[in-house]
Design an enzyme around this catalytic site. Sequence first.
Site, PDB file in Angstrom:
ATOM      1  N   GLU A 162      17.391  20.689  38.228  1.00  0.00           N
ATOM      2  CA  GLU A 162      17.488  20.984  39.662  1.00  0.00           C
ATOM      3  C   GLU A 162      18.774  21.764  39.874  1.00  0.00           C
ATOM      4  OE1 GLU A 162      16.207  17.815  42.236  1.00  0.00           O
ATOM      5  OE2 GLU A 162      17.710  18.356  43.743  1.00  0.00           O
TER       6      GLU A 162
ATOM      7  N   GLU B 214      16.871  11.674  39.744  1.00  0.00           N
ATOM      8  CA  GLU B 214      18.128  11.112  40.218  1.00  0.00           C
ATOM      9  C   GLU B 214      18.034   9.582  40.368  1.00  0.00           C
ATOM     10  OE1 GLU B 214      19.425  13.359  43.629  1.00  0.00           O
ATOM     11  OE2 GLU B 214      19.668  15.185  42.439  1.00  0.00           O
TER      12      GLU B 214
END
Length: 875
Positions: free
Chosen positions: A545, A470
């Site tokens: 994820e 991220e």
Amino acid sequence: MKKETVSKIWRAAFVIALLIVGAEGAVLRERVSFNSDWRFRKGDPPGAEGVLSYARIKEWVLATGNEFTRDPTKRRERPSGNLGEEVAYTRPDFDDRDWQPVELPHDWGIEGPFKQEYPGESGKLPWWGVGWYRKHFTVPRSSDGRRFLLEIDGAMAYALVWLNGRFVGGWPYGYASFALDLTPYIEPGRENVLAIRLDNPPESSRWYPGGGIYRNVWLVETGPVHVAHWGTYVTTPEVSPTSATVNVEVTVANASPAPAAVTIRTRIHQLGADGRPLPATVAVAQPVEISVASGANGSAVAQAKIRAPKLWSIENPNLYVAVTTVIANGRPVDEYETRFGVRTIRFDAQQGFLLNGKRVKIQGVCNHHDLGPLGTALNVRALERQLELLKEMGANAIRTSHNPPAPELLDLCDRMGFLVMDEAFDCWRRGKKENDYHLLFDDWHEKDWRAQLRRDRNHPSIILWSIGNEILEQNSPEGIQIATELVRIAHEEDPTRPVTAACNFTEAGYNGFQKIVDVFGYNYKPMEYGKFRRANPNIPLVASETASTVSSRGEYFFPVSDDKSKGFFNFQVSSYDLYAPPWATTPDTEFAAQDQYPFVAGEFVWTGFDYLGEPTPYGGDSTTMLAFTDAELRARAERELRERGKISVPSRSSYFGIIDLCGFPKDRFYLYQARWRPDLPMVHILPHWNWPERIGQNVPVHVYTSGDEVELFLNGRSLGRRKKGPGQYRLRWDDVVYEPGSLRAVAYKNGRKWAETTVRTTGPAARVSLNPDRVRIRADRKDLAFITVRITDRDGLTVPRTHNLIRFHIDGPGEIVAVANGDATSHMPFKANEMRAFNGLCLVIVRSTGRAGTIRVRAQAEGLAEAATVITATP
């Protein structure tokens, strides 16, 4: 190769790890554990506060690790002088006898105490600050002329190392493994003093990072001509059922004063079930001769062929070892072992992931590095237990979120048959916390990344390198530039594996970032899979994820809502597995997307285990808090927000885990097991059936099964038989009216009875029961027994809403190292001899003290019959 205690060789009290002996009895190489007999103190000495801050001493540290900087013009030279000589704790004559004795690995934060005022996002434990470690040791005078390397697998953080008062080097990234040459500073025949300073900044982590030298430390002794650190690289470019070509690239370091003409010989053995090489040699490489200049390294590739290779796979994780011998002047001078596996991997845009040419769906989890109540201090048995539980659930893959893992985790994944996404960074130049890795990125990312790649690239379990999680730059030209560099470095160090990144910005799948990586990773984007494939028909995709469903083990709130923002009460989360933060989904949503778009290689669920810190939805952030809470909690939050500008919450650990902080499965465990182990007959009912206050009221019942139909019975009466439809992964009876008694679920598959289970209303709590995961452990001061503690009725049924305080007593050659209960709001210390049960369960962890014998553990709770169990510590 033979194993001995080092007390036969050195006068230091080390534990031998690896001893290589030549044909004439000379020691060629030894690698010994350096974990014993350390002394520890928090804080700098008076007058030295700030003297060794990284800003002041950066140029000294940057001279470490030049071997990982490809461009010679970017390598740093150490300034003149001796860093830190004015600091008392660096001096060999400093009296440290009143310091705390510790054994490594050591996490100073887990010792607590928990404090409400500490931030919940990093565990409400005191992990930050400065800490010093010192160790006294002796090497024999006969070691003069030998080379000594200190290997540190992980130290949190900004490590600085002195030997005998002279600065050796340092490494700031707390998750990195690194090595330092002690040879110029070591004094054979005399007492040596090693001093290590760590500085763990506050506001440097989004989760609990731990503090201290929390992974293993090793001392390696070699001759002047030897295989360099992480100096072998094994690849298998050609693999077939009849033959496998094995290339072993060997880098030889020459620290002698003259050039060295060396011969490299390599033989290959299969590893047995005990992890030791089998006697028979399965392949021998043609000897390779090279010349290595003084003070330089030289490399060569030896090639061998294995006939009818035994491939490494999830089901059969076969391993080999390459034994490399370095010969100079006609005599062996070093021997080095490299474990590896023979297998092929490939990611395909349409077929997903292929292992040995066969399609394998990735059934993975993300995990942080802490071990629950043990903190971040590495323990191999604790890691092994986690993997055993995940394998029972059906997981076949691990993502090392969001940093380099302990080497032992990769060893276990090799041995137990897990696939690994090996991740490097949680941020690049743009930080997520004030003092996180963004402060180091420009100076250290190449060194950290190349070091990780070289350390890990021989592990067959690794199928993906991840350059980041991220990353905030993923939607910018700067991010594409950085990603290009990181991918290039990975391909230079290991061209055999693809590189990915875990992206949470939708735009990263379309702005060009997706074209830089070999496999694109999306976080929480099941709705994008179809669109991504249409826009990127040739780029493999993995769900890097997923889910982030939250729940508290054994907590159920009514009424049951399908709105994912509900189900939150009293700082717990309902275990109906329907609730998640705004960005996240239920497991069912991800399952449906993976079924609809089978080209997705698989998923890595957030998370396998609960972990310390990051207690979403109760993270203490006002905005986040207000986004998830029910009306009652929202009103309190708004009131506190107005009064103080912040919200104080008790939660100190996560709710994301499929398995709680103790290792107890939550209900979600069985939802994933039903999907990931379709051939396992199983059926699971939730909730429990102890609801005296709800007699005559609605209590919805959910059933998870690997079957395709279930009939549910309440006190013998059928409540109907229901069948899974397309996109349906749980069966629901939402209109059950509660009455005490029993709920029985009978599952069917293809029309035949498949599995059966029953939950019952229990009697009142009557006794404590103890159930160790193993009744025999090794008497090595490392092995652990995990003892599940239950509050039961007279019939032995766990009473699900009990919270009794349980006190533990231990006799014999064992010690209680931790207790826990899985309650994210509990501030009871882990280092204790008592713990309150949470919904009927708690955990006590016992370690041997080093002597063989019988360990007896007793558990007592007021008003309940006590329990005892026996564990045998064996040599």
